[in-house]
Design a protein around this motif. Structure first.
Motif, PDB file in Angstrom:
ATOM      1  N   THR A  81       0.894  -1.265   0.014  1.00  0.00           N
ATOM      2  CA  THR A  81       0.012  -0.212   0.081  1.00  0.00           C
ATOM      3  C   THR A  81       0.989   1.337   0.105  1.00  0.00           C
ATOM      4  OG1 THR A  81      -1.904   1.143   1.151  1.00  0.00           O
ATOM      5  CG2 THR A  81      -0.130   0.211   2.552  1.00  0.00           C
ATOM      6  N   CYS A  82       0.241   2.527  -0.138  1.00  0.00           N
ATOM      7  CA  CYS A  82       1.286   3.727  -0.118  1.00  0.00           C
ATOM      8  C   CYS A  82       0.390   4.568   1.055  1.00  0.00           C
ATOM      9  CB  CYS A  82       1.200   4.374  -1.392  1.00  0.00           C
ATOM     10  SG  CYS A  82      -0.213   4.621  -1.983  1.00  0.00           S
ATOM     11  N   LEU A  83       1.323   5.366   1.724  1.00  0.00           N
ATOM     12  CA  LEU A  83       1.193   6.281   2.679  1.00  0.00           C
ATOM     13  C   LEU A  83      -0.154   7.301   2.137  1.00  0.00           C
ATOM     14  CD1 LEU A  83       2.437   6.122   5.365  1.00  0.00           C
ATOM     15  CD2 LEU A  83       3.666   8.139   4.902  1.00  0.00           C
ATOM     16  N   GLU A  84       0.026   7.602   1.266  1.00  0.00           N
ATOM     17  CA  GLU A  84      -1.248   8.771   0.906  1.00  0.00           C
ATOM     18  C   GLU A  84      -2.761   8.039   0.657  1.00  0.00           C
ATOM     19  OE1 GLU A  84       0.243  11.042  -2.515  1.00  0.00           O
ATOM     20  OE2 GLU A  84       1.529  12.005  -1.488  1.00  0.00           O
ATOM     21  N   ARG A  85      -2.657   7.087   0.334  1.00  0.00           N
ATOM     22  CA  ARG A  85      -3.764   6.240   0.272  1.00  0.00           C
ATOM     23  C   ARG A  85      -4.281   5.918   1.642  1.00  0.00           C
ATOM     24  NH1 ARG A  85      -3.420   0.240  -2.109  1.00  0.00           N
ATOM     25  NH2 ARG A  85      -2.747   1.301  -3.942  1.00  0.00           N
ATOM     26  N   GLU A  86      -3.293   5.455   2.472  1.00  0.00           N
ATOM     27  CA  GLU A  86      -3.869   5.028   4.055  1.00  0.00           C
ATOM     28  C   GLU A  86      -4.042   6.603   4.710  1.00  0.00           C
ATOM     29  OE1 GLU A  86      -4.529   2.195   4.758  1.00  0.00           O
ATOM     30  OE2 GLU A  86      -3.657   1.231   2.830  1.00  0.00           O
ATOM     31  N   ALA A  87      -3.306   7.484   4.502  1.00  0.00           N
ATOM     32  CA  ALA A  87      -3.591   8.809   5.108  1.00  0.00           C
ATOM     33  C   ALA A  87      -4.595   9.547   4.699  1.00  0.00           C
ATOM     34  CB  ALA A  87      -2.545   9.782   4.925  1.00  0.00           C
ATOM     35  N   GLY A  88      -5.094   9.391   3.008  1.00  0.00           N
ATOM     36  CA  GLY A  88      -6.248   9.958   2.676  1.00  0.00           C
ATOM     37  C   GLY A  88      -5.766  11.384   2.300  1.00  0.00           C
ATOM     38  N   ALA A  89      -4.543  11.834   2.302  1.00  0.00           N
ATOM     39  CA  ALA A  89      -3.995  13.056   2.073  1.00  0.00           C
ATOM     40  C   ALA A  89      -2.754  13.169   1.305  1.00  0.00           C
ATOM     41  CB  ALA A  89      -3.807  13.723   3.292  1.00  0.00           C
ATOM     42  N   LYS A  90      -2.361  14.370   0.555  1.00  0.00           N
ATOM     43  CA  LYS A  90      -1.098  14.325   0.018  1.00  0.00           C
ATOM     44  C   LYS A  90      -0.030  14.755   0.901  1.00  0.00           C
ATOM     45  CE  LYS A  90       0.933  15.076  -4.025  1.00  0.00           C
ATOM     46  NZ  LYS A  90       1.198  13.503  -4.461  1.00  0.00           N
TER      47      LYS A  90
END
Ligand code: BTN
Length: 255
Positions: free
Chosen positions: A156-165
């Motif tokens: 997975t990637c951080l932006e997907r998990e954080a829901g933010a750029k």
């Protein structure tokens, strides 16, 4: 507009647009005498490498860094530094996540967020005569903007998990600060504090897992870690195994 990252005291940044592998670049610098704290950061790698001879796909938008260390420790003592780095990365990334999103560690050095692998650590070292380390490189890759969709363990990637750029420079700064803190703890107190932090958020501890070794696959209950960070497994036949290199996976369902 990008800005120069501000790294903590004791770190010296070498920022590259592109290179083969930041680990390779850091190794070259270490062999030329680069000091502990030299940190190579590239926006893109053309020959990024992962553990056990695998490739680490490295498009722009993710974080690729390698830190040169010169530990005054025997090779066996420094072998846990990959796990120390994983704990540091996990701590740093937790701060970017919404509340209740879990950060976990998958043995040995993987950092999982929301159940997918978001980052990994590649530890490499060079010797200076028998039993003496000349340098250690901590290579860290973190999926920020994108991740592969065909890996044996889901990524997975951080932006997907954080829901933010997220800004790469901000993540690099947070990871560097956390590395500085955890490396200091390791120097002062040894591996035990990082081992405890790792175990507190270990993926699948107390459950049955599959461990892929070079030439066999084991299934067993993940009991914990020994003092050096090796994985302790209780096999179905009642025996116990200590594993020092391999890949941990979800146990396959057997019918
Ligand atoms: C793993 O297999 O999980 C470890 C991946 C480590 C990748 C990083 S990216 C920065 C550094 N340079 C490399 O070539 N590899 C490491």
């Amino acid at each position: 507009m990008s800005r120069p990252p501000r790294l903590p005291p004791g770190f010296r940044l070498i920022a590259l647009e592109r290179c083969g592998s930041t680990n390779e670049e850091a190794r070259r610098l270490a062999e030329e005498g680069a000091e502990e704290g030299t940190l190579v950061w590239a926006r893109e790698q053309t020959a990024g490498r992962g553990r056990r001879g695998r490739k680490w796909r490295s498009p722009r938008g993710n974080l690729y860094l390698s830190l040169v260390l010169r530990p005054r420790a025997a090779p066996a003592e420094a072998a846990c530094l990959g796990m120390v780095a994983a704990v540091a990365v996990g701590d740093a990334l937790g701060a970017f996540m919404p509340p209740l999103t879990e950060v976990r560690f998958k043995w040995p050095n993987d950092v999982l967020v929301g159940g997918g692998k978001v980052g990994g650590v590649l530890l490499e070292s060079g010797a200076q005569g028998p039993g003496r380390l000349a340098w250690v490189i901590l290579g860290i890759g973190i999926n920020i903007e994108s991740c592969p969709d065909d890996t044996p363990f889901p990524a997975t990637c951080l932006e997907r998990e954080a829901g933010a750029k997220l800004e790469l420079e901000t993540v690099l700064e947070a990871v560097s600060r956390s590395l500085r803190r955890w490396l200091h703890i390791w120097r002062e107190e040894g591996f035990q504090p990082a081992r405890e932090a790792w175990l507190a958020r270990a993926w699948k501890r107390g459950e049955v897992i599959e461990v892929r070794l070079e030439d066999e696959t084991l299934a067993g209950l993940f009991e914990g870690l020994d003092a050096s960070g090796a994985l302790l497994l209780a096999l179905e036949n009642g025996r116990h195994r200590r594993v020092s290199a391999g890949d941990v996976m979800e146990a396959s369902v057997r019918t």
